[in-house]
Design a protein around this motif. Structure first.
Motif, mmCIF file in Angstrom:
data_model
loop_
_atom_site.group_PDB
_atom_site.id
_atom_site.type_symbol
_atom_site.label_atom_id
_atom_site.label_comp_id
_atom_site.label_asym_id
_atom_site.label_seq_id
_atom_site.Cartn_x
_atom_site.Cartn_y
_atom_site.Cartn_z
ATOM 1 N N ILE A 88 0.853 -1.194 0.000
ATOM 2 C CA ILE A 88 0.000 0.000 0.000
ATOM 3 C C ILE A 88 0.885 1.240 0.000
ATOM 4 C CG2 ILE A 88 -1.810 1.260 1.229
ATOM 5 C CD1 ILE A 88 -2.639 -1.407 2.490
ATOM 6 N N GLN A 89 0.609 2.169 -0.894
ATOM 7 C CA GLN A 89 1.381 3.413 -0.968
ATOM 8 C C GLN A 89 0.694 4.486 -0.145
ATOM 9 O OE1 GLN A 89 1.745 5.115 -4.897
ATOM 10 N NE2 GLN A 89 3.212 6.677 -4.234
ATOM 11 N N PHE A 90 1.477 5.220 0.637
ATOM 12 C CA PHE A 90 0.943 6.287 1.480
ATOM 13 C C PHE A 90 1.553 7.628 1.093
ATOM 14 C CE2 PHE A 90 -0.026 2.593 3.980
ATOM 15 C CZ PHE A 90 -1.200 2.907 4.633
ATOM 16 N N LEU A 91 0.680 8.621 0.948
ATOM 17 C CA LEU A 91 1.105 9.998 0.744
ATOM 18 C C LEU A 91 0.557 10.804 1.913
ATOM 19 C CD1 LEU A 91 0.381 10.411 -3.088
ATOM 20 C CD2 LEU A 91 2.587 9.939 -1.985
ATOM 21 N N LEU A 92 1.407 11.008 2.930
ATOM 22 C CA LEU A 92 0.998 11.734 4.124
ATOM 23 C C LEU A 92 1.286 13.223 3.965
ATOM 24 C CD1 LEU A 92 2.302 9.234 6.839
ATOM 25 C CD2 LEU A 92 0.016 9.379 5.834
ATOM 26 N N GLU A 93 0.604 14.017 4.781
ATOM 27 C CA GLU A 93 0.698 15.474 4.677
ATOM 28 C C GLU A 93 0.477 15.919 3.226
ATOM 29 O OE1 GLU A 93 3.559 17.286 7.812
ATOM 30 O OE2 GLU A 93 4.572 15.477 7.062
ATOM 31 N N THR A 94 -0.534 15.293 2.645
ATOM 32 C CA THR A 94 -0.853 15.507 1.234
ATOM 33 C C THR A 94 -2.345 15.742 1.085
ATOM 34 O OG1 THR A 94 0.985 14.084 0.544
ATOM 35 C CG2 THR A 94 -0.768 14.472 -1.071
ATOM 36 N N GLU A 95 -2.727 16.629 0.174
ATOM 37 C CA GLU A 95 -4.134 16.923 -0.066
ATOM 38 C C GLU A 95 -4.449 16.873 -1.556
ATOM 39 O OE1 GLU A 95 -6.166 19.948 2.294
ATOM 40 O OE2 GLU A 95 -4.248 20.405 3.267
ATOM 41 N N ILE A 96 -5.672 16.460 -1.869
ATOM 42 C CA ILE A 96 -6.140 16.469 -3.254
ATOM 43 C C ILE A 96 -6.497 17.901 -3.638
ATOM 44 C CG2 ILE A 96 -7.797 15.518 -4.896
ATOM 45 C CD1 ILE A 96 -6.130 13.338 -3.702
ATOM 46 N N GLU A 97 -5.891 18.411 -4.687
ATOM 47 C CA GLU A 97 -6.220 19.756 -5.161
ATOM 48 C C GLU A 97 -7.407 19.734 -6.105
ATOM 49 O OE1 GLU A 97 -2.579 21.443 -6.821
ATOM 50 O OE2 GLU A 97 -2.440 22.695 -5.026
ATOM 51 N N GLU B 213 -7.760 10.730 -12.888
ATOM 52 C CA GLU B 213 -6.538 11.433 -12.495
ATOM 53 C C GLU B 213 -6.837 12.513 -11.457
ATOM 54 O OE1 GLU B 213 -2.871 12.827 -15.059
ATOM 55 O OE2 GLU B 213 -4.369 14.448 -15.024
ATOM 56 N N ALA B 214 -5.946 12.612 -10.454
ATOM 57 C CA ALA B 214 -6.055 13.646 -9.428
ATOM 58 C C ALA B 214 -4.735 14.389 -9.316
ATOM 59 C CB ALA B 214 -6.408 13.031 -8.082
ATOM 60 N N ARG B 215 -4.834 15.694 -9.092
ATOM 61 C CA ARG B 215 -3.665 16.500 -8.791
ATOM 62 C C ARG B 215 -3.584 16.629 -7.273
ATOM 63 N NH1 ARG B 215 0.590 17.601 -11.639
ATOM 64 N NH2 ARG B 215 0.755 19.744 -10.831
ATOM 65 N N VAL B 216 -2.410 16.318 -6.709
ATOM 66 C CA VAL B 216 -2.244 16.382 -5.276
ATOM 67 C C VAL B 216 -1.107 17.332 -4.918
ATOM 68 C CG1 VAL B 216 -3.083 14.021 -4.990
ATOM 69 C CG2 VAL B 216 -0.629 14.444 -5.109
ATOM 70 N N MET C 14 1.687 18.008 -2.044
ATOM 71 C CA MET C 14 2.385 17.345 -0.947
ATOM 72 C C MET C 14 3.063 18.360 -0.036
ATOM 73 S SD MET C 14 3.953 13.982 -2.869
ATOM 74 C CE MET C 14 4.648 14.882 -4.252
ATOM 75 N N LYS C 15 3.601 17.865 1.074
ATOM 76 C CA LYS C 15 4.295 18.723 2.027
ATOM 77 C C LYS C 15 5.419 19.471 1.312
ATOM 78 C CE LYS C 15 6.837 18.606 6.397
ATOM 79 N NZ LYS C 15 7.434 17.735 7.442
ATOM 80 N N GLY C 16 5.518 20.768 1.576
ATOM 81 C CA GLY C 16 6.536 21.566 0.918
ATOM 82 C C GLY C 16 6.058 22.217 -0.364
ATOM 83 N N GLY C 17 4.796 21.892 -0.755
ATOM 84 C CA GLY C 17 4.229 22.532 -1.934
ATOM 85 C C GLY C 17 4.411 21.773 -3.230
ATOM 86 N N GLU C 18 5.142 20.666 -3.206
ATOM 87 C CA GLU C 18 5.353 19.888 -4.428
ATOM 88 C C GLU C 18 4.028 19.274 -4.887
ATOM 89 O OE1 GLU C 18 7.907 15.999 -5.973
ATOM 90 O OE2 GLU C 18 8.225 16.815 -3.961
ATOM 91 N N ALA C 19 3.787 19.298 -6.185
ATOM 92 C CA ALA C 19 2.546 18.749 -6.744
ATOM 93 C C ALA C 19 2.863 17.596 -7.694
ATOM 94 C CB ALA C 19 1.772 19.827 -7.477
ATOM 95 N N CYS C 20 1.910 16.660 -7.783
ATOM 96 C CA CYS C 20 2.059 15.554 -8.720
ATOM 97 C C CYS C 20 0.675 15.022 -9.075
ATOM 98 C CB CYS C 20 2.936 14.448 -8.145
ATOM 99 S SG CYS C 20 2.172 13.539 -6.776
ATOM 100 N N SER C 21 0.629 14.094 -10.015
ATOM 101 C CA SER C 21 -0.639 13.494 -10.448
ATOM 102 C C SER C 21 -0.696 12.038 -10.010
ATOM 103 C CB SER C 21 -0.788 13.583 -11.965
ATOM 104 O OG SER C 21 -0.876 14.930 -12.380
ATOM 105 N N ILE C 22 -1.903 11.571 -9.676
ATOM 106 C CA ILE C 22 -2.137 10.176 -9.304
ATOM 107 C C ILE C 22 -3.181 9.594 -10.247
ATOM 108 C CG2 ILE C 22 -2.974 8.614 -7.503
ATOM 109 C CD1 ILE C 22 -2.113 10.628 -5.434
#
Length: 478
Positions: free
Chosen positions: A227-236, A243-246, A248-256
């Motif tokens: 199971i993959q965990f993305l903590l301190e992360t929010e869905i934008e 597809e979701a844009r998230v 992450m902590k520190g302001g970095e963004a990525c797609s899931i």
């Protein structure tokens, strides 16, 4: 002629409502229970919560164990038939529903009204237009899953605990939003059934109401299962159905990428239809105003379960029910007190917690000792392969004429919810730690770990002075 048609009216037929209604009828009172529909009897626990989730977890565990058998030469192949899994879940719900339905309640002598309830007076309820009056009224309507308000959410295949147990197809990739008990339990179960699972959680750790020492252990076990965990992360936003844009902590963004979304971000109350103002019941910020005795501002109306704004567990609702019943019959009124409350997150391993945690003990300025025990040398943990387990206990300080008691604790281990029951009992009734120390445990039951930790505590009493006295006693009496 009686002033009221019923002695008590219970709105909602879940864990709390049923416990109040059934006892009142057994005690000889005239009871009306109100449920939105026959199917809703049993509440969230039977229909969308504890029962179906534990059935799902059971099947997922069987699948996991089958795969683990490959290390001993077994060969396991094929994919899970999710329709058969859902069929198993529904079959278990049906068995329980045999004694949680309108016909069964009526057979027991309880009047049942099906439909939407609303207050029309201080002691009066209307159900789809028909009015009923009661000397006492209990609101036990439960709660509903909180929805997420994120751009593009209407595009995705959306599941929460009211929909996930009706799956037709097992998603190949599922995005779980929320790292609380519901989110984590479902994430692990779906992963074991074959889905690739990603958990997005805005907190720094999962299960934030539990001790981080044990939640960290659980997190590592879940990661080992893939199971993959993305903590301190929010869905934008959701940019498409898959597809979701998230962020992450520190302001970095990525797609899931995903096929479906499971949302477990808490629960909320649905009070509007009750028209509580007609009964002089105050509401603040969508919560019913209550006193420590679970009474509303209309003292003839009480709350039970999730609607009380307290801990949202089925057993908490049952606890509320017992408190309400005590206060209906006893001159010695009891206030709501959760110092002996317990809960279990039914992952594998389970995480079980009870009593007062360290933060509460410090807030209450209670003197305590913190005891910890790893399972790495426990014989049962060795042979059953869970040496990662851990037990934490908080005990009162020892005194010359004061017994040392268990104040609270937490455990992570397979079946921790069962292993910890004797500790919950000791905490609830104020047993001395010596009760655990003196108990004879059959070897090698898993619960011996409880005695092992208490034995460590008792061994601290072997001071140099005591050792000298023991040697003299040995020489004189031996």
């Amino acid at each position: 002629m009686a002033k009221y048609e019923f002695d008590i009216i219970v709105i909602g037929a879940g864990s709390g409502g049923l416990s109040v209604g059934l006892f009142m009828k057994q005690a000889g009172f005239k009871v009306l229970m109100i449920s939105k529909s026959d199917q809703d009897i049993g509440g969230d626990c039977l229909n969308d919560g504890c029962v179906p989730s534990k059935a799902l977890i059971h099947v997922a565990k069987l699948v996991k164990h089958a795969k683990e058998a490959e290390q001993f030469g077994m060969q396991v192949s094929g994919k899970i038939n999710i329709k058969k899994v859902i069929g198993y879940i529904k079959s278990k719900q049906s068995l329980i529903r045999e004694h949680e339905n309108a016909a069964w309640l009526r057979y027991k002598g309880i009047s049942v009204a099906l439909g939407n309830a609303s207050f029309t007076g201080k002691n009066e309820i209307a159900v789809d237009g028909k009015k009923y009056s009661g000397e006492k009224i209990v609101i036990a309507i439960g709660s509903i899953p909180r929805k997420i308000d994120i751009d593009g959410v209407e595009l995705v295949s959306y599941f929460d605990n009211e929909r996930i147990f009706h799956l037709d197809i097992l998603p190949e990739n599922i995005l779980c939003i929320g790292g609380g008990p519901i989110g984590i339990e479902i994430a692990q179960a779906l992963s074991r059934l074959g889905s690739k699972v990603t958990v997005v959680h805005k907190g720094a750790t999962i299960l934030e109401h539990d001790d981080p020492t044990v939640t960290t252990i659980l997190l590592e076990q879940l990661k080992k299962e893939g199971i993959q965990f993305l903590l301190e992360t929010e869905i934008e936003s959701f940019t498409s159905a898959t597809e979701a844009r998230v962020k992450m902590k520190g302001g970095e963004a990525c797609s899931i990428q995903f096929d479906a979304v499971f949302v477990a971000v808490g629960r909320e109350l649905s009070l509007k239809s009750l028209t509580l103002s007609n009964a002089n019941i105050a509401v603040e910020e969508n919560c019913i105003v209550t006193d420590p005795y679970l009474r509303t501002t209309n003292k003839n109306v009480m709350v039970c379960g999730d609607v009380a704004g307290d801990l949202q567990f089925s057993h908490a609702a049952e606890f509320h029910g017992r408190l309400i019943l005590n206060n209906l019959f006893s001159p010695f009124k009891k206030k709501l007190d959760n110092q002996h409350m317990s809960w279990v997150t039914f992952t594998d391993p389970e995480l079980a917690t009870f009593g007062l945690n360290e933060k509460k003990l410090q807030e209450k300025r209670i003197k305590y000792r913190k005891l910890e025990k790893d399972f790495n040398e426990d014989d049962r943990a060795v042979v059953d392969d869970y040496r990662y387990g851990k037990l934490i206990l908080f005990v009162s300080e020892a005194g010359l004429f004061q017994k040392q008691k268990i104040l609270g604790g937490t455990m992570i281990a397979p079946n921790a919810g069962e292993l910890i029951q004797e500790l919950i009992l000791a905490n609830t009734i104020g047993l001395s730690v010596k009760a655990i120390f003196n108990k004879i445990y059959p070897y090698p039951v898993a619960s011996r770990i409880n005695q092992s930790l208490i034995t460590d505590l008792m061994s601290e009493g072997l001071t140099p002075t005591i050792k000298v006295l023991l040697r003299k006693a040995f020489q004189f009496f031996g």
